[in-house]
Design a protein around this motif. Structure first.
Motif, PDB file in Angstrom:
ATOM      1  N   ASN A 173       0.730  -1.231   0.126  1.00 26.74           N
ATOM      2  CA  ASN A 173      -0.039  -0.010   0.132  1.00 26.74           C
ATOM      3  C   ASN A 173       0.735   1.275  -0.099  1.00 26.74           C
ATOM      4  O   ASN A 173       0.596   2.183   0.683  1.00 26.74           O
ATOM      5  CB  ASN A 173      -0.747   0.059   1.112  1.00 26.74           C
ATOM      6  CG  ASN A 173      -2.066  -1.217   1.249  1.00 26.74           C
ATOM      7  OD1 ASN A 173      -2.487  -1.517   0.130  1.00 26.74           O
ATOM      8  ND2 ASN A 173      -2.189  -1.452   2.224  1.00 26.74           N
ATOM      9  N   GLY A 174       2.137   1.190  -0.751  1.00 22.87           N
ATOM     10  CA  GLY A 174       2.896   2.507  -0.844  1.00 22.87           C
ATOM     11  C   GLY A 174       3.812   2.754   0.367  1.00 22.87           C
ATOM     12  O   GLY A 174       4.108   3.689   0.435  1.00 22.87           O
ATOM     13  N   ILE A 175       3.849   1.753   1.138  1.00 21.35           N
ATOM     14  CA  ILE A 175       4.596   1.909   2.527  1.00 21.35           C
ATOM     15  C   ILE A 175       5.013   0.667   3.097  1.00 21.35           C
ATOM     16  O   ILE A 175       4.614  -0.425   2.875  1.00 21.35           O
ATOM     17  CB  ILE A 175       3.822   2.852   3.613  1.00 21.35           C
ATOM     18  CG1 ILE A 175       4.558   3.253   4.608  1.00 21.35           C
ATOM     19  CG2 ILE A 175       2.738   2.011   4.158  1.00 21.35           C
ATOM     20  CD1 ILE A 175       4.133   4.127   5.529  1.00 21.35           C
ATOM     21  N   PHE A 176       6.414   0.799   3.722  1.00 18.92           N
ATOM     22  CA  PHE A 176       6.994  -0.542   4.277  1.00 18.92           C
ATOM     23  C   PHE A 176       6.165  -0.754   5.615  1.00 18.92           C
ATOM     24  O   PHE A 176       5.506   0.147   6.137  1.00 18.92           O
ATOM     25  CB  PHE A 176       8.353  -0.078   4.487  1.00 18.92           C
ATOM     26  CG  PHE A 176       9.246  -0.277   3.377  1.00 18.92           C
ATOM     27  CD1 PHE A 176       9.812  -1.474   2.921  1.00 18.92           C
ATOM     28  CD2 PHE A 176       9.510   0.986   2.791  1.00 18.92           C
ATOM     29  CE1 PHE A 176      10.696  -1.721   1.620  1.00 18.92           C
ATOM     30  CE2 PHE A 176      10.546   0.969   1.709  1.00 18.92           C
ATOM     31  CZ  PHE A 176      10.999  -0.227   1.214  1.00 18.92           C
ATOM     32  N   VAL A 177       6.094  -2.118   5.777  1.00 20.74           N
ATOM     33  CA  VAL A 177       5.187  -2.643   6.786  1.00 20.74           C
ATOM     34  C   VAL A 177       6.089  -1.844   8.240  1.00 20.74           C
ATOM     35  O   VAL A 177       5.208  -1.564   9.246  1.00 20.74           O
ATOM     36  CB  VAL A 177       5.239  -4.185   6.853  1.00 20.74           C
ATOM     37  CG1 VAL A 177       4.906  -4.692   8.212  1.00 20.74           C
ATOM     38  CG2 VAL A 177       4.510  -4.940   5.788  1.00 20.74           C
ATOM     39  N   LYS A 178       7.295  -2.097   8.283  1.00 17.61           N
ATOM     40  CA  LYS A 178       7.874  -1.454   9.526  1.00 17.61           C
ATOM     41  C   LYS A 178       7.588  -0.031   9.701  1.00 17.61           C
ATOM     42  O   LYS A 178       7.640   0.547  10.878  1.00 17.61           O
ATOM     43  CB  LYS A 178       9.409  -1.738   9.205  1.00 17.61           C
ATOM     44  CG  LYS A 178      10.293  -1.085  10.414  1.00 17.61           C
ATOM     45  CD  LYS A 178      11.889  -1.436  10.078  1.00 17.61           C
ATOM     46  CE  LYS A 178      12.191  -2.897   9.953  1.00 17.61           C
ATOM     47  NZ  LYS A 178      13.764  -2.876   9.830  1.00 17.61           N
ATOM     48  N   VAL A 179       7.544   0.798   8.621  1.00 15.61           N
ATOM     49  CA  VAL A 179       7.234   2.506   8.744  1.00 15.61           C
ATOM     50  C   VAL A 179       5.849   2.518   9.001  1.00 15.61           C
ATOM     51  O   VAL A 179       5.511   3.320   9.999  1.00 15.61           O
ATOM     52  CB  VAL A 179       7.512   2.826   7.094  1.00 15.61           C
ATOM     53  CG1 VAL A 179       7.256   4.327   7.300  1.00 15.61           C
ATOM     54  CG2 VAL A 179       9.127   2.749   7.029  1.00 15.61           C
ATOM     55  N   ALA A 180       5.169   1.747   8.422  1.00 11.05           N
ATOM     56  CA  ALA A 180       3.533   1.846   8.889  1.00 11.05           C
ATOM     57  C   ALA A 180       3.305   1.549  10.413  1.00 11.05           C
ATOM     58  O   ALA A 180       2.540   2.292  11.184  1.00 11.05           O
ATOM     59  CB  ALA A 180       2.847   0.894   7.845  1.00 11.05           C
TER      60      ALA A 180
END
Length: 236
Positions: free
Chosen positions: A90-97
């Motif tokens: 969804n346009g973002i890394f899992v870690k960042v989200a």
């Protein structure tokens, strides 16, 4: 005589130059280096409506979120859970989200817990028993190593879970007052985002938060990833 003064002045200038260079290098090293979480618990990382929150105040959210993502990661890739943490979706890394969700939850609960206190909302005996069971489960599910890495006493985690229980009860109270379903007042709810959050202010200490190596605090993977770099970019 003049030469003698020059010989004295030059070493002094060199000493000052060395000190200045050392301070610059040390400062830059601190700015770029990830922190050891349990050594910075008293550092202010978030301000909500003028109220400072420290890393210790966010400890429960960080632990809970890391454990939740790690559980999903081990289902997705039992042999290499870090692969899931570094997925781009969804346009973002899992870690960042997941790291952003920690901030979202902390802001939400700070706003709502204060509102719950103003309305004098309290837990009844059955709710306190259910909370005690949840607190026990969370604490004993942590390994000794994880507790040490987190670096907070149990009462800190218990206190955070108590506030969350008040927040959840306040959301039900809000449903009764507004006829808007309580789920809409959750962190990702429409009522919260459109009605509540715009009335409040919060600020992140990005300089500190960028150094919190989320995903490696109580479930360390010790693998540098593109997600780590993206984290720094999105926090700027």
């Amino acid at each position: 005589m003049k030469n003698k003064k020059q010989r004295v002045v030059i070493p002094i200038i060199l000493i000052f130059a060395v000190v200045i260079v050392y301070c610059i290098v040390k400062g830059r090293a601190w700015e770029s280096k990830d922190i050891i979480f349990n050594e910075h618990l008293s550092d202010q990382v978030l301000n909500v409506d003028g109220n400072d929150l420290t890393l210790q105040d966010l400890a429960f959210y960080i632990a809970w979120q890391e454990l939740a993502v790690e559980k999903e990661a081990r289902i997705y890739s039992p042999e290499n859970p870090n692969q899931y943490w570094n997925m781009h979706t969804n346009g973002i890394f899992v870690k960042v989200a997941a790291k952003q969700h920690v901030i979202d939850m902390a802001v939400h609960d700070e706003i709502f817990s204060r509102a719950a206190k103003q309305e004098r909302i309290e837990l009844d005996e059955e709710e306190k028993k259910a909370l005690k069971n949840a607190q026990d489960d969370f604490w004993y599910d942590l390994t000794e190593e994880q507790r040490n890495l987190l670096g907070v006493e149990r009462d800190v985690l218990d206190g955070a879970m108590y506030r969350i229980a008040l927040v959840e009860k306040y959301q039900v109270w809000m449903e009764e007052q507004t006829n808007i379903h309580y789920e809409s007042f959750r962190t990702d709810g429409t009522a919260y985002k459109e009605m509540i959050l715009p009335e409040h202010q919060f600020e992140i200490n990005k300089k500190l938060w960028d150094k919190v190596k989320f995903g490696n605090i109580i479930v360390p993977h010790n693998v540098e990833s593109e997600g780590d770099k993206t984290d720094e970019i999105e926090s700027e």
